[in-house]
Scaffold this motif. Sequence first.
Motif, PDB file in Angstrom:
ATOM      1  N   ALA A   1       0.690  -1.207   0.006  1.00 31.83           N
ATOM      2  CA  ALA A   1       0.309  -0.012   0.178  1.00 31.83           C
ATOM      3  C   ALA A   1       1.061   1.177  -0.094  1.00 31.83           C
ATOM      4  CB  ALA A   1      -1.064  -0.320   1.199  1.00 31.83           C
ATOM      5  N   GLN A   2       1.698   1.149   0.495  1.00 32.65           N
ATOM      6  CA  GLN A   2       2.952   2.702   0.690  1.00 32.65           C
ATOM      7  C   GLN A   2       3.522   2.986  -0.534  1.00 32.65           C
ATOM      8  OE1 GLN A   2       5.364   2.208   3.912  1.00 32.65           O
ATOM      9  NE2 GLN A   2       4.149   1.630   5.605  1.00 32.65           N
ATOM     10  N   ARG A   3       3.759   1.476  -1.153  1.00 32.52           N
ATOM     11  CA  ARG A   3       4.743   1.505  -2.190  1.00 32.52           C
ATOM     12  C   ARG A   3       3.749   2.529  -3.253  1.00 32.52           C
ATOM     13  NH1 ARG A   3       7.872  -3.310  -2.772  1.00 32.52           N
ATOM     14  NH2 ARG A   3       9.009  -3.123  -4.931  1.00 32.52           N
ATOM     15  N   MET A   4       2.505   1.227  -3.576  1.00 31.44           N
ATOM     16  CA  MET A   4       1.735   2.188  -4.392  1.00 31.44           C
ATOM     17  C   MET A   4       1.280   3.069  -4.025  1.00 31.44           C
ATOM     18  SD  MET A   4       0.260   0.107  -6.620  1.00 31.44           S
ATOM     19  CE  MET A   4      -0.551   0.537  -8.573  1.00 31.44           C
ATOM     20  N   THR A   5       0.746   3.261  -3.265  1.00 30.00           N
ATOM     21  CA  THR A   5       0.530   4.892  -2.429  1.00 30.00           C
ATOM     22  C   THR A   5       2.200   5.909  -3.295  1.00 30.00           C
ATOM     23  OG1 THR A   5       0.003   4.754  -0.450  1.00 30.00           O
ATOM     24  CG2 THR A   5       0.297   6.757  -1.161  1.00 30.00           C
ATOM     25  N   ARG A   6       3.083   5.944  -3.526  1.00 29.45           N
ATOM     26  CA  ARG A   6       3.657   6.770  -3.683  1.00 29.45           C
ATOM     27  C   ARG A   6       3.790   6.853  -5.539  1.00 29.45           C
ATOM     28  NH1 ARG A   6       6.893   4.169   0.357  1.00 29.45           N
ATOM     29  NH2 ARG A   6       8.102   3.380  -1.873  1.00 29.45           N
ATOM     30  N   VAL A   7       3.079   6.241  -6.363  1.00 23.05           N
ATOM     31  CA  VAL A   7       3.250   5.423  -7.343  1.00 23.05           C
ATOM     32  C   VAL A   7       1.874   6.617  -8.051  1.00 23.05           C
ATOM     33  CG1 VAL A   7       2.423   3.965  -9.431  1.00 23.05           C
ATOM     34  CG2 VAL A   7       4.400   2.864  -7.373  1.00 23.05           C
ATOM     35  N   VAL A   8       1.125   5.896  -7.681  1.00 22.56           N
ATOM     36  CA  VAL A   8       0.024   6.799  -8.249  1.00 22.56           C
ATOM     37  C   VAL A   8      -0.073   8.478  -7.695  1.00 22.56           C
ATOM     38  CG1 VAL A   8      -2.554   7.169  -8.208  1.00 22.56           C
ATOM     39  CG2 VAL A   8      -1.872   4.853  -7.677  1.00 22.56           C
TER      40      VAL A   8
END
Length: 240
Positions: free
Chosen positions: A72-79
């Motif tokens: 979730a943390q890494r995907m938040t940065r991607v978005v």
Amino acid sequence: MLRSALILAAIGGALPAAAQQVAPAVAPVLTDATLLDVVAEGKATRVPDIATIRAGVVSQSPTAAAALSDNAQRMTRVVAALRKAGVADRDIQTAQIQLQPQYRYAENQPPAITGYQASNSVSVRFRDVAKSGSILDALVAQGANQIDGPNLSVDAADAALDEARTDAIRRARARAELYAKAAGMRVDRIVSIVENGGDQPPMPMPVMAQARMVKMADSTPLAAGEQDLRATVSVRFLLR
């Protein structure tokens, strides 16, 4: 006897028109005409102006909670990187979220769970193909480790398909004129037109020999190429 015959004649004359036998209509026979069926394909060529990719993050951890949290943390940065690059919210759509156990297999032993893998991916639509490469690099820098695509398409596909339909009719007419001339006849008129394939638009076909390279600085290069949008029609002509 004469009276009975007169009564029957009177009753027969009083029957409604619908109850009386009517001779069936006979279609006129075209003795001096010939029907010709022609199937023709038309096309319109466009440079794709939309690129769609699937980008995501795959995380692994000993526990399911840790795998989901890291993901979730890494995907938040991607978005966030996508939005910073100017990609509109309507062009970002969650494609898939998965959480799966990872197993260790040993001979004569049941599988043992060694950890968990969480994955989250989004479908991203780029309306400026020239920026796709640099945005992909930014996604990787922010933690994206799964990228599929791109799928290149034409935004104004309806207008291109209408052009292909017009081209198909033109080709059908030219072929009918050829056949008519060879047979010593002339094209009188079109009897019917049927577009093959229903309402589904034809799949675009890339022409890689005419590819145009899109590259921004040292970013990932992307070849936009060209696509042929096709329409097929069946046309029936009347020759005389």
